[in-house]
Write a protein that holds these residues in place. Structure first.
Motif, mmCIF file in Angstrom:
data_model
loop_
_atom_site.group_PDB
_atom_site.id
_atom_site.type_symbol
_atom_site.label_atom_id
_atom_site.label_comp_id
_atom_site.label_asym_id
_atom_site.label_seq_id
_atom_site.Cartn_x
_atom_site.Cartn_y
_atom_site.Cartn_z
ATOM 1 N N TYR A 101 0.874 -1.180 0.000
ATOM 2 C CA TYR A 101 0.000 0.000 0.000
ATOM 3 C C TYR A 101 0.908 1.226 0.000
ATOM 4 N N LEU A 102 0.712 2.090 -0.974
ATOM 5 C CA LEU A 102 1.556 3.275 -1.106
ATOM 6 C C LEU A 102 0.670 4.512 -1.158
ATOM 7 N N VAL A 103 1.039 5.525 -0.360
ATOM 8 C CA VAL A 103 0.217 6.735 -0.243
ATOM 9 C C VAL A 103 0.678 7.789 -1.247
ATOM 10 N N LYS A 104 -0.294 8.410 -1.912
ATOM 11 C CA LYS A 104 -0.012 9.540 -2.800
ATOM 12 C C LYS A 104 0.211 10.806 -1.977
ATOM 13 N N PRO A 105 1.058 11.713 -2.410
ATOM 14 C CA PRO A 105 1.964 11.563 -3.556
ATOM 15 C C PRO A 105 3.147 10.661 -3.193
ATOM 16 N N PHE A 106 3.614 9.896 -4.137
ATOM 17 C CA PHE A 106 4.704 8.968 -3.875
ATOM 18 C C PHE A 106 5.825 9.173 -4.893
ATOM 19 N N SER A 107 6.985 8.671 -4.549
ATOM 20 C CA SER A 107 8.122 8.715 -5.465
ATOM 21 C C SER A 107 7.983 7.578 -6.473
ATOM 22 N N PRO A 108 8.005 7.879 -7.773
ATOM 23 C CA PRO A 108 7.938 6.801 -8.765
ATOM 24 C C PRO A 108 9.061 5.778 -8.591
ATOM 25 N N ARG A 109 10.242 6.247 -8.150
ATOM 26 C CA ARG A 109 11.351 5.322 -7.934
ATOM 27 C C ARG A 109 11.044 4.351 -6.795
ATOM 28 N N GLU A 110 10.378 4.865 -5.740
ATOM 29 C CA GLU A 110 10.004 3.979 -4.642
ATOM 30 C C GLU A 110 8.987 2.944 -5.116
ATOM 31 N N LEU A 111 8.032 3.369 -5.934
ATOM 32 C CA LEU A 111 7.045 2.429 -6.454
ATOM 33 C C LEU A 111 7.723 1.351 -7.292
ATOM 34 N N ALA A 113 10.740 0.270 -7.010
ATOM 35 C CA ALA A 113 11.469 -0.616 -6.097
ATOM 36 C C ALA A 113 10.524 -1.611 -5.436
ATOM 37 N N ARG A 114 9.350 -1.138 -5.050
ATOM 38 C CA ARG A 114 8.374 -2.038 -4.420
ATOM 39 C C ARG A 114 7.841 -3.054 -5.422
ATOM 40 N N GLN A 120 9.822 -10.277 -7.334
ATOM 41 C CA GLN A 120 10.817 -11.256 -6.890
ATOM 42 C C GLN A 120 10.191 -12.271 -5.947
ATOM 43 N N ARG A 121 9.354 -11.771 -5.020
ATOM 44 C CA ARG A 121 8.675 -12.684 -4.089
ATOM 45 C C ARG A 121 7.732 -13.605 -4.853
ATOM 46 N N TRP A 122 6.986 -13.040 -5.800
ATOM 47 C CA TRP A 122 6.053 -13.832 -6.601
ATOM 48 C C TRP A 122 6.789 -14.899 -7.394
#
Length: 238
Positions: A101-111, A113-114, A120-122
């Motif tokens: 769950y990511l809150v706006k506004p967010f860093s596109p780079r962080e998204l 990375a997530r 990778q987990r999938w």
């Protein structure tokens, strides 16, 4: 793991869709942008993506309902994005089956990375089971009317085959391998989601609830203040 995944971005804000797509395409991911959950559902039926980036507030069907529908069918990764920075909203999203769950506004780079972390987990869940098992040399686990065929990942309940998602099978497998043992929610989170999962432990409750709907009267019971176990009657030796 390669980057040839199709990632769907569902958001009615065109600027956000284009921005996220641009960053993902730089990482060589394939993308598709969608404005509504109804369009996303059509895509799911025709060309299902490998991952969803899903806004909560959408015209028509909202992100919560769309997430619930997807989770009833598959364990494809879902990251929810929202302007709502409220713990209740985050918990609801995780309970419905979102992986992050990511809150706006967010860093596109962080998204990005997530997204990489979730894929990778999938990939690990889908292609390998690196957890040790005392049943590795056996073809199946049986308890009463329950049968788990390990190599084929097939489940039979009361003589009928039941479709299970990857996480549902992983949860059922660990509980069936160690009948009558009580597992904490944290232990089950680590086993099914991985040791780098930082979401709510209520994801365990939601997964168990879905399993109970598919396997009616399955003897999985809650252990108050702890977690869950599979209750199996011990056979008396003669």
């Amino acid at each position: 793991m390669n980057n040839n995944y199709l990632i769907a971005i569902v958001d009615d804000d065109q600027h956000i869709r284009h921005l996220v797509e641009a960053y993902l395409q730089k990482e060589n991911y394939r993308t598709v942008g969608l404005e509504t959950a109804e369009e996303a559902w059509t895509l799911w039926r025709t060309t299902p993506p490998d991952m969803w980036v899903l806004d909560i507030m959408l015209p028509g069907m909202d992100g919560y309902e769309f997430c619930r529908r997807i989770r009833n069918e598959a364990e494809v990764p879902i990251i929810m994005i929202s302007a709502r920075d409220n713990e209740v909203d985050k918990i609801l999203g995780l309970e419905l089956g979102s992986d992050d769950y990511l809150v706006k506004p967010f860093s596109p780079r962080e998204l990005v990375a997530r997204i990489k972390r979730q894929l990778q987990r999938w990939y690990k869940l889908k292609n390998a089971d690196d957890k040790p098992s005392r049943e590795e040399e056996q073809a199946k686990i049986e308890h009463g009317q329950l049968q788990l065929w390990l190599e084929d990942r097939r489940v039979f309940w009361n003589g009928e085959e039941v479709d299970m998602t990857i996480k549902e099978f992983a949860m059922l497998k660990v509980l069936a391998e160690y009948p009558n043992r009580a597992f904490t929610r944290d232990e089950l989170l680590t086993y099914v989601w991985g040791d780098d999962y930082f979401g709510s432990d209520r994801a365990v409750d939601h997964l168990i609830k879905r399993m109970r709907k598919k396997l009616e009267d399955l003897p999985i019971e809650a252990v108050w203040g702890l977690g869950y176990r599979m209750r199996v009657e011990e056979r008396e030796s003669i």
